[in-house]
Design an enzyme around this catalytic site. Structure first.
Site, PDB file in Angstrom:
ATOM      1  N   HIS A  34       0.844  -1.304  -0.067  1.00 41.41           N
ATOM      2  CA  HIS A  34       0.121  -0.001   0.195  1.00 41.41           C
ATOM      3  C   HIS A  34       0.866   1.326  -0.184  1.00 41.41           C
ATOM      4  O   HIS A  34       0.519   2.314  -0.740  1.00 41.41           O
ATOM      5  CB  HIS A  34      -0.952  -0.027   1.308  1.00 41.41           C
ATOM      6  N   GLN A  58     -17.967  -6.737  -1.683  1.00 42.89           N
ATOM      7  CA  GLN A  58     -17.057  -7.327  -2.546  1.00 42.89           C
ATOM      8  C   GLN A  58     -16.708  -8.690  -1.884  1.00 42.89           C
ATOM      9  O   GLN A  58     -16.032  -9.409  -2.431  1.00 42.89           O
ATOM     10  CB  GLN A  58     -15.889  -6.526  -2.868  1.00 42.89           C
ATOM     11  N   GLN A 145      -0.537  -3.967  -8.937  1.00 44.35           N
ATOM     12  CA  GLN A 145      -0.493  -5.320  -9.936  1.00 44.35           C
ATOM     13  C   GLN A 145      -0.949  -6.427  -9.277  1.00 44.35           C
ATOM     14  O   GLN A 145      -1.400  -7.457  -9.646  1.00 44.35           O
ATOM     15  CB  GLN A 145       0.763  -5.473 -10.452  1.00 44.35           C
ATOM     16  N   ASP A 147      -3.591  -7.091  -7.545  1.00 45.20           N
ATOM     17  CA  ASP A 147      -4.747  -7.466  -8.035  1.00 45.20           C
ATOM     18  C   ASP A 147      -4.854  -7.260  -9.606  1.00 45.20           C
ATOM     19  O   ASP A 147      -5.646  -5.993  -9.855  1.00 45.20           O
ATOM     20  CB  ASP A 147      -5.825  -6.752  -7.279  1.00 45.20           C
ATOM     21  N   GLN A 150      -8.490  -6.895 -11.158  1.00 47.36           N
ATOM     22  CA  GLN A 150      -9.318  -5.561 -10.489  1.00 47.36           C
ATOM     23  C   GLN A 150      -8.663  -4.440 -10.840  1.00 47.36           C
ATOM     24  O   GLN A 150      -9.518  -3.615 -11.733  1.00 47.36           O
ATOM     25  CB  GLN A 150      -8.922  -5.524  -9.023  1.00 47.36           C
ATOM     26  N   SER A 183      -2.615  -8.109   3.179  1.00 51.32           N
ATOM     27  CA  SER A 183      -3.366  -7.831   4.508  1.00 51.32           C
ATOM     28  C   SER A 183      -3.671  -9.239   5.002  1.00 51.32           C
ATOM     29  O   SER A 183      -3.635  -9.594   5.999  1.00 51.32           O
ATOM     30  CB  SER A 183      -4.583  -7.012   4.476  1.00 51.32           C
ATOM     31  N   ARG A 184      -3.816 -10.215   4.038  1.00 44.65           N
ATOM     32  CA  ARG A 184      -4.247 -11.615   4.490  1.00 44.65           C
ATOM     33  C   ARG A 184      -3.281 -12.570   5.111  1.00 44.65           C
ATOM     34  O   ARG A 184      -3.550 -13.730   5.462  1.00 44.65           O
ATOM     35  CB  ARG A 184      -5.119 -12.325   3.461  1.00 44.65           C
TER      36      ARG A 184
HETATM   37  P1  AMP Z   1      -6.339  -3.715  -0.368  1.00 44.47           P
HETATM   38  O1  AMP Z   1      -6.326  -3.120   0.736  1.00 44.47           O
HETATM   39  O2  AMP Z   1      -5.710  -5.228  -0.449  1.00 44.47           O
HETATM   40  O3  AMP Z   1      -7.844  -3.654  -0.981  1.00 44.47           O
HETATM   41  O4  AMP Z   1      -5.519  -3.064  -1.519  1.00 44.47           O
HETATM   42  C1  AMP Z   1      -5.440  -1.766  -1.966  1.00 44.47           C
HETATM   43  C2  AMP Z   1      -4.668  -1.623  -3.137  1.00 44.47           C
HETATM   44  O5  AMP Z   1      -3.273  -2.062  -2.752  1.00 44.47           O
HETATM   45  C3  AMP Z   1      -4.829  -2.304  -4.217  1.00 44.47           C
HETATM   46  O6  AMP Z   1      -4.691  -1.344  -5.348  1.00 44.47           O
HETATM   47  C4  AMP Z   1      -4.020  -3.400  -4.388  1.00 44.47           C
HETATM   48  O7  AMP Z   1      -3.817  -3.830  -5.518  1.00 44.47           O
HETATM   49  C5  AMP Z   1      -2.791  -2.796  -3.829  1.00 44.47           C
HETATM   50  N1  AMP Z   1      -1.981  -3.736  -3.258  1.00 44.47           N
HETATM   51  C6  AMP Z   1      -2.151  -4.767  -2.237  1.00 44.47           C
HETATM   52  N2  AMP Z   1      -1.154  -5.484  -2.236  1.00 44.47           N
HETATM   53  C7  AMP Z   1       0.017  -5.131  -2.862  1.00 44.47           C
HETATM   54  C8  AMP Z   1       1.190  -5.352  -3.116  1.00 44.47           C
HETATM   55  N3  AMP Z   1       2.119  -6.415  -2.376  1.00 44.47           N
HETATM   56  N4  AMP Z   1       2.019  -4.642  -3.912  1.00 44.47           N
HETATM   57  C9  AMP Z   1       1.426  -3.434  -4.536  1.00 44.47           C
HETATM   58  N5  AMP Z   1      -0.038  -3.236  -4.648  1.00 44.47           N
HETATM   59  C10 AMP Z   1      -0.615  -3.883  -3.586  1.00 44.47           C
END
Ligand code: AMP
Length: 300
Positions: A34, A58, A145, A147, A150, A183-184
């Protein structure tokens, strides 16, 4: 850094930001992935707006909405340290008040891959991101990337619905052993955590085969499967090698860029990962050009 929870407060605080605004949408439980998006937004804009919202629409009923990790004080400290200007932390009732009944459906690129295994997921994502785009009035929005589908769905939505902003896709940030940050990952037991980098090793095997000249999607898919099946804790949901522009399966062996992607369960934790081939495309500009980019629309 200002933190706001309501729509009127967000609109007022947004109006007070000067110059170009970069937006990063998140579900919180922040990590270095993030923060890489935040840093990119910081570098390319005058102000940075981050949203933290665990979007219920979602998640399918059997998924992990109730146990999704949440730690707002820690997230806010990280964002403050990253020089973020404004943070929006709505509760679900702010985003979905009584009577809410509108959805956004991005039809083709939402099918297959994650869309096939998580029905309704991308409708939830597209709808909440459309709302956040309207609220943030940003000039650029940054997605990861990690996701990939997405990012392609949002890129397509932004173009189709004429959102006046640029969607930028940033490379996946990884732990030192290659596990994509997520996060998981906190759900993993120590034994599962040791097993989890098998996803990255499988992507690397496909990358090596590609570098050695392999172009057949089914052979590249087999390279990934061969590595994944060496790990007893890995339960494979899917492994796909598709056209990186359209996310459609391709049986031809031309030199078009490929997206290698997978979902694998380790214990109860579902992990996803992907890479573009050739490997040189896994950069901000390569990803932003390809995933859901204009190149995917034959009539433009
Ligand atoms: P999330 O909080 O999981 O919904 O992710 C929020 C944003 O952070 C989304 O655009 C994700 O694709 C991005 N994101 C999550 N994990 C990573 C990572 N390891 N590297 C780059 N971007 C990430």
């Amino acid at each position: 850094m200002q933190v706001v929870e309501t729509v009127p407060a967000l609109r007022a605080a947004r109006a007070a930001l000067d110059g170009r605004v970069g937006l990063v949408t998140t579900m919180g439980a922040l990590h270095a992935g993030h923060l890489a998006l935040v840093e990119q937004a910081r570098a390319e804009n005058d102000a940075v707006l981050v949203t933290i919202f665990v979007n219920p629409t979602q998640f399918a009923p059997h998924e992990d909405l109730s146990k999704y990790p949440r730690d707002l004080p820690r997230d806010l400290a990280m964002l403050e340290a990253a020089s973020v200007d404004l943070v929006f932390t709505p509760v679900p009732q702010v985003m979905y008040p009584p009577g809410f009944q509108t959805v956004v459906e991005v039809t083709e690129i939402s099918q297959g891959l994650e869309g096939e295994h998580r029905p309704g997921h991308f409708q939830g994502v597209a709808t909440v991101v459309a709302k956040l785009f309207n609220l943030a009035q940003a000039d650029r929005a940054y997605f990861g990337q990690k996701d990939a589908q997405q990012a392609a769905v949002i890129r397509t939505m932004a173009r189709d619905l004429n959102f006046p902003l640029e969607v930028i896709i940033c490379p996946t940030v990884r732990e030192s052993d290659g596990l994509a940050m997520s996060s998981r990952n906190v759900y993993l037991t120590p034994e599962q955590r040791r097993a989890a980098p098998v996803l990255y090793r499988a992507l690397q095997a496909a990358g090596k085969a590609y570098a050695d000249g392999e172009r057949r999607p089914d052979s590249l898919q087999q390279c990934v499967l061969d590595v994944l099946t060496t790990e007893p804790l890995a339960q494979i949901e899917y492994v796909s090698v598709c056209d990186a522009r359209t996310l459609q399966n391709s049986t031809t062996t031309g030199d078009m860029p490929l997206l290698v992607s997978m979902a694998v369960k380790i214990g109860l934790t579902r992990l996803i990962d992907n890479c573009l081939l050739p490997n040189e495309l896994n950069t901000r500009d390569g990803l932003t050009d390809l995933l859901g980019g204009v190149a995917s629309i034959p009539h433009i």
